[in-house]
Structures are given as C-alpha cells and as structure tokens.
Design a protein around this motif. Sequence first.
Motif, PDB file in Angstrom:
ATOM      1  N   CYS A 284       0.870  -1.163   0.000  1.00 29.32           N
ATOM      2  CA  CYS A 284       0.000   0.000   0.000  1.00 29.32           C
ATOM      3  C   CYS A 284       0.911   1.219   0.000  1.00 29.32           C
ATOM      4  CB  CYS A 284      -0.877  -0.033   1.263  1.00 29.32           C
ATOM      5  SG  CYS A 284      -1.871   1.461   1.524  1.00 29.32           S
ATOM      6  N   GLY A 285       0.466   2.269  -0.624  1.00 28.19           N
ATOM      7  CA  GLY A 285       1.256   3.497  -0.626  1.00 28.19           C
ATOM      8  C   GLY A 285       1.186   4.158   0.732  1.00 28.19           C
TER       9      GLY A 285
ATOM     10  N   GLU B 250      14.529   2.705   3.482  1.00 28.00           N
ATOM     11  CA  GLU B 250      14.313   1.828   2.335  1.00 28.00           C
ATOM     12  C   GLU B 250      13.248   2.266   1.335  1.00 28.00           C
ATOM     13  OE1 GLU B 250      15.672  -1.897   4.369  1.00 28.00           O
ATOM     14  OE2 GLU B 250      13.738  -2.337   3.467  1.00 28.00           O
ATOM     15  N   ILE B 251      12.121   2.728   1.851  1.00 26.30           N
ATOM     16  CA  ILE B 251      11.040   3.086   0.929  1.00 26.30           C
ATOM     17  C   ILE B 251      11.500   4.272   0.082  1.00 26.30           C
ATOM     18  CG2 ILE B 251       8.628   3.825   0.695  1.00 26.30           C
ATOM     19  CD1 ILE B 251       8.027   2.395   3.338  1.00 26.30           C
ATOM     20  N   PHE B 252      12.157   5.237   0.726  1.00 26.07           N
ATOM     21  CA  PHE B 252      12.660   6.404   0.023  1.00 26.07           C
ATOM     22  C   PHE B 252      13.654   5.971  -1.062  1.00 26.07           C
ATOM     23  CE2 PHE B 252      15.352   9.996  -0.850  1.00 26.07           C
ATOM     24  CZ  PHE B 252      14.496  11.086  -0.789  1.00 26.07           C
TER      25      PHE B 252
ATOM     26  N   ARG C   6       5.380   8.658   1.639  1.00 30.12           N
ATOM     27  CA  ARG C   6       4.931   9.644   0.651  1.00 30.12           C
ATOM     28  C   ARG C   6       5.962   9.948  -0.438  1.00 30.12           C
ATOM     29  NH1 ARG C   6       4.525  14.259   5.243  1.00 30.12           N
ATOM     30  NH2 ARG C   6       3.316  12.566   6.085  1.00 30.12           N
ATOM     31  N   GLU C   7       5.597   9.646  -1.671  1.00 33.45           N
ATOM     32  CA  GLU C   7       6.483   9.959  -2.795  1.00 33.45           C
ATOM     33  C   GLU C   7       6.576  11.463  -3.000  1.00 33.45           C
ATOM     34  OE1 GLU C   7       6.394   7.263  -6.056  1.00 33.45           O
ATOM     35  OE2 GLU C   7       6.563   8.867  -7.534  1.00 33.45           O
ATOM     36  N   HIS C   8       5.630  12.188  -2.388  1.00 35.59           N
ATOM     37  CA  HIS C   8       5.674  13.648  -2.455  1.00 35.59           C
ATOM     38  C   HIS C   8       7.046  14.160  -1.987  1.00 35.59           C
ATOM     39  CE1 HIS C   8       1.597  12.193  -1.993  1.00 35.59           C
ATOM     40  NE2 HIS C   8       1.119  13.319  -2.476  1.00 35.59           N
TER      41      HIS C   8
ATOM     42  N   GLY D 147       6.064   3.685  -2.602  1.00 33.83           N
ATOM     43  CA  GLY D 147       5.836   5.035  -3.110  1.00 33.83           C
ATOM     44  C   GLY D 147       4.783   5.028  -4.215  1.00 33.83           C
ATOM     45  N   THR D 148       4.413   6.215  -4.658  1.00 38.31           N
ATOM     46  CA  THR D 148       3.327   6.323  -5.635  1.00 38.31           C
ATOM     47  C   THR D 148       3.673   5.722  -7.004  1.00 38.31           C
ATOM     48  OG1 THR D 148       2.374   8.206  -4.507  1.00 38.31           O
ATOM     49  CG2 THR D 148       1.857   8.003  -6.841  1.00 38.31           C
TER      50      THR D 148
END
Lengths: 471, 204
Positions: free
Chosen positions: A126-127, B107-109, B83-85, A145-146
């Motif tokens: 999930c984002g 990691e997500i970043f 957040r990809e923002h 991420g998106t």
Amino acid sequence: MGKTLYEKVFERHAVRQLPSGQYQLFMGLHLIHEVTSPQAFSMLEDRKLTVMFPERTFATVDHIIPTTSQLRPYKDDLSEQMMVELEKNTKKHGVRFFAPDKAEQGIVHVIGPERGLTQPGMTICCGDSHTSTHGAFGALAFGIGTSQVRDVLATQTLTMDRLKVRRIEVNGKLGPGVYAKDVILYIIQKLGVQGGVGFAYEYAGDTFDAMTMDERMTVCNMSIEGGARCGYVQPDQTTYDFLKGREYAPKAENWERAVADWNSLRSDADAVYDDVVKFDAAQIEPVVTWGITPSQSTGVSSTIPTLDQFSADEKGSIEEAYQYMSFSPGQAIQGTKIDVAFIGSCTNGRISDLAEVVRLLDGKNLKVKEGVRAFVVPGSHEVKRQALALGYDKVFTDAGFEFREPGCSMCLAMNPDKLKGRELSASTSNRNFKGRQGSPQGRTLLMSPAMVAAAAIRGEIADSREVFDQH
Amino acid sequence: MDSTRIVLKGRAIPLRGNDIDTDRIIPARFLKTVTFDGLGDHAFEDDKLGLKAEGKTHAFEDPRFAEATVLIVNKNFGCGSSREHAPQAIVRWGKGINIILGESFAEIFYGTGQTLGVPCPQITSDVAEKLMSAVETDPSAEVTVDLEKRAVSVAGQTYALSIPDGPRKSFLEGSWDSTGELLSARDAIRATAARLPYVNGYAG
Ligand code: SF4
C-alpha cells in the motif's frame, strides 16, 4: 536447512529475477487511499495502461476525512477534490471502494484485517508506510511510493530486493498496565530508528504468542518506525480464530486447506536468521517518547536521558530533540503538562484499544482535566459501530472525551484535527516527528492508550498503573 | 530523453542531520493535491520557517546553493512516511535535484528514488563530511558522480561511493523505469498468480 516465513512467502511470490539482480514480486493484496493513489492513476493513464488485477486492489479514504461530520462536500475544497478523484478512479478501473457514505470506510490498515482481506502468506502493499501492520497475520506487508503504486496497478508486481531477517524474541509475561505499544516502543528504543533498515523483523517468543491479533497489529504497525519495512508474527490459532468467518476469508472446504497451507508457511525450527535479539518482557514498563523520533523514549518512571548516554553520532539529533521539545536532560517525564490527548490511529484505534480505556475509566467518575482537549477517533466505521453497541461512546463522553467519526485524524493532521502553536499532545499514534500533528511547532509524546487516558485525566504525563490502580 | 544515469555532474547542496523524515521534507498539509506539481517550492517548508525564526537560513533557501542538482545528506534520510511527495518535492526544487548522496537512506525512500531515476548512492560519514565542507567552502564547486566507477569527486579529490549492483545496473542501462520491464513478464505474472493457493482456491 529450514526456511523462515519471509523466505517461503517471498519465493512463492517471485515471478522472476530481473536482469538487475532484483526480484519481480507478485502482490496478493494492494490497498490504496486518497493521498498516494491519484498521481499513480494519472501516470497509468498517461501510459495508456489498465489495472491488471482490479479484484486485488481495495480502496478507502482515511487521511483527509473530517472526523466531526463526514457529510459531502467536505468543507475543505482540496480534500473534496481528493475524494472525488478516488471515487472516479476506483469506479473507472473497477476497484472495490469502502466508502464513507456506506459506513464502510476506515483507516486502510484497520479495514484490511477487519474485512478478512489480510491473510497469512500473502504479499501486501500500500502506498503507506504502516502497511507493516498486516504482518501481524504472517504476511509480508510493506509500504511503497506512488510510482510503485502505478506499477502494482499496471502489473500487480514490484521490483524488490530480498531482505535479511532479524528474529526479535520477547519472552515472559507483561506486567499489569504494560501493553503491546510499550513492547514495540521498547524494541525501537533498544534497536534504534535505523536498526531495521535492510531487515524484515520476525517477532517471536511467548510474549507475542500470548498477544491478541489487535496487539500483534500494534507491534507490526511500528516496525517501520524501527527502520524495518516489514515485520511479521507467525500465523497460529489466534490468527485463524480472528480470521474465520470474515467477509473475504476462505470459506467452507477452502478454510481447512487454507489453514494447512498457512501452517506450512511458519518459519522452520532450524531456519537460519541473519540476526537474533532477545528481550525479557518483565523488563518493560510503560514507555513514553520524549523526543522527535520514536526511539527517543523512556520508561514512565524514569527521566529524560542525558547527553552522555548517547554515542557521538546520536548527540546532534538528541540536542535537537531537547531544544524542539523544550525538555532538559535528566528531567522526569512524569508531570509534563499536556494540551491534547488523542486516542486513535492505525496503531491503537481498534476496538480492543477503546475497550481497555473504557475498562479503566468505567465507574470511577474520572474526568478529563480542565483545559485538555481529549478525543477518541475509532479506526473504522466497524470499530465505531461496535463501540456504540457496547456503550463506549457514553463512557468516553461522560469522562470528557469527544467521540469522533473514523479516520486518521490527528495522527498526521491532514484533516481539520490539528495541534496549535507549541501545544503538546499525548498520543497513541506512531510518529512524534517535528510538526507531525499539524502545527509546525507542535509536540507529540507517543504512548499506549492507557497512558494517554491517564495523561488526559491528570492533565500531565502520569503512570497509568497508579492513576487507574492497575496492579 | 536519455534515461541512462552514468556520470552526473553539478553543483551540490549539503543538508546536515540524521533521520530527516519525509514529514520534514514535505509537511502533510502539502499532500492535499492530486498531482505532484508545485511541491518543489514547499520542500522543507517547516524547517525553513523554524530556522528563519532563529535568524538562520536553511540550505534549501540559501542562494549559494540555488543552482544545485546534487544533494548530500547524512544518515537515514527519508525515514518515516512512504509519501512519494518527498522525493518528488526534491526533484522539483530549484533546478531539480537528480542524485542524492548520503550515509544511509530509509528503504522506501531509496526504492522510490530508483523508480524515479534518482540514484541514492551511499558514502561514508567521513566522505559526507569532506563533500559537505568542500561545497560549503566553495558552493560553485562542481561535484562529479560516476556510477560506473563508483566514485565521487570534488575540488580535485576523488572518493569512493557504494551502490548495490542491481540499482547501479538499472541506472547505467537506463532501465530504472520499472513499469515496462515488469509488464514484459505478463505471462509469467499470470502463471505465478495461478500457482498461489489463495488465488487458485487452495487447489494445491
Ligand atoms: S493513522 Fe496515521 S499512520 Fe496510520 S495510516 Fe493514518 S496517517 Fe498513516
């Protein structure tokens, strides 16, 4: 040589190894919400792609939704626009939407388990970083991420690296007034906010075995706060009892087969771990964060640590935390005045969290201290329905708490619930980052629901065991 | 547009501090949008305001670094919310940051950076300090990052950087835009799905 649950589930979902050496992994369940999905749908449409497995994506609205009234249009235009976008996208692409007007909506990590969508042995994404919550069922669940949301919509797969696995063993019985929230805050305090980078956390030991599913979700929820993108607990009878009969859970003859399959996914006794750490449950007391990362915490009976207790490397952020929070090293955490008390979020907004606070408050004629704004925000409409049926709303409002409509609310304050100025909040959420609760100077202290209730009543941080006579 | 990322050059901006989370990179109130447009202007908004109140200037507001395309950070950059923002705000800031060098990344970043074609190579604390001091001393200094050679140089000095083989390969070959590659395995995706017990009704 045996395998961990992580390895078994990863291998089962690996479509192939990519030329880069990374893996293409199939996602069993994809959850989306209004904040991180609109751009993904736009990118999809820009590329003239469609959703490959629309039946594997489920949507809800949680971050921006007001908790006072869910009537449309929302007062805030941007929030309304995000909602319209989500309705349009889910309709167009045939994605099931748990909508507020049908009283189905809730925080994405509350409704997945509630509906029986979250199941052992699945890959779930999930984002949203707190997707780690779903690991409580023995699933590999992580935030993305998106642009990755776009990839999952288009292909139901992601490019992933294989993680290492750290087994975190906690054994023993938790003392009275010590909760799952304290266990995970304690683990993060010991291993640090970066300790889990590159790892999946496997929570094991009899302390986790004894936990309910709600408690396991609280623990797994905050894996990401320790740097671990996912964390899981082995599926067991507790898991199956929770799941059985839920809307999307396997039915009839499939149920037995599913349970057999899930059991086979448990980590083998001779599985090899990249790291093992052990803690003793008896050492854990109610934990309160005092700083600006979830690892900056202390036991409630203790004091704010002094600078010499940290490595040279950590000193900078510790000093920044003292300054931002206006705390002095060596100061007792008890007695810190609060302005706001918040009970809710995907960490502690489930029915058992509310039930525990009700149990502590009920019949004692305790009142929220004057000057403190205290509110309870259920994690979903289902949680709210159960709470109303049990009369919890009345116990809360009698004590001076507001009882709100479901959503993320003050966990990140994208809706109208916000701190003002330098206000200090006692919160059951998961992040105490600078400005997290809506005011750029606002301050957050994370703790269990019982500790937040104690703080609400005393108007300051207090030991819930003493306030509620928990012995 | 050439999608390969082999040698990247440009002025750099140093951003000191560990555990800079994505709430700080882009505060939640700016997430109320259905596009990523305009996020660059709000990168580090609250940190900027906070420093301004103390009479200090945040690096992202410092005119000396306005031309930068290389960002240098310390440990655990981009932790917290997925957040990809956050990376989108960084790539849309000023001239557009196109590479981030740091001691470590959440990691997500990191993964999102790869999907956006923004490499996030790792450097040691010592190298981070040297690079930051070099560009603080001379903000016009050009920093060259060579992913092929796994090296970064500034002011005549060259240092090692690390980047895992997988992401490096995808940048060198320009194959970091994942959708096309993932989609090319359409049949294998369907075959994998059909083998999963919860998809095939526990047929075994
Ligand atoms: S409750 Fe908080 S942490 Fe959980 S999904 Fe909502 S905003 Fe994120």
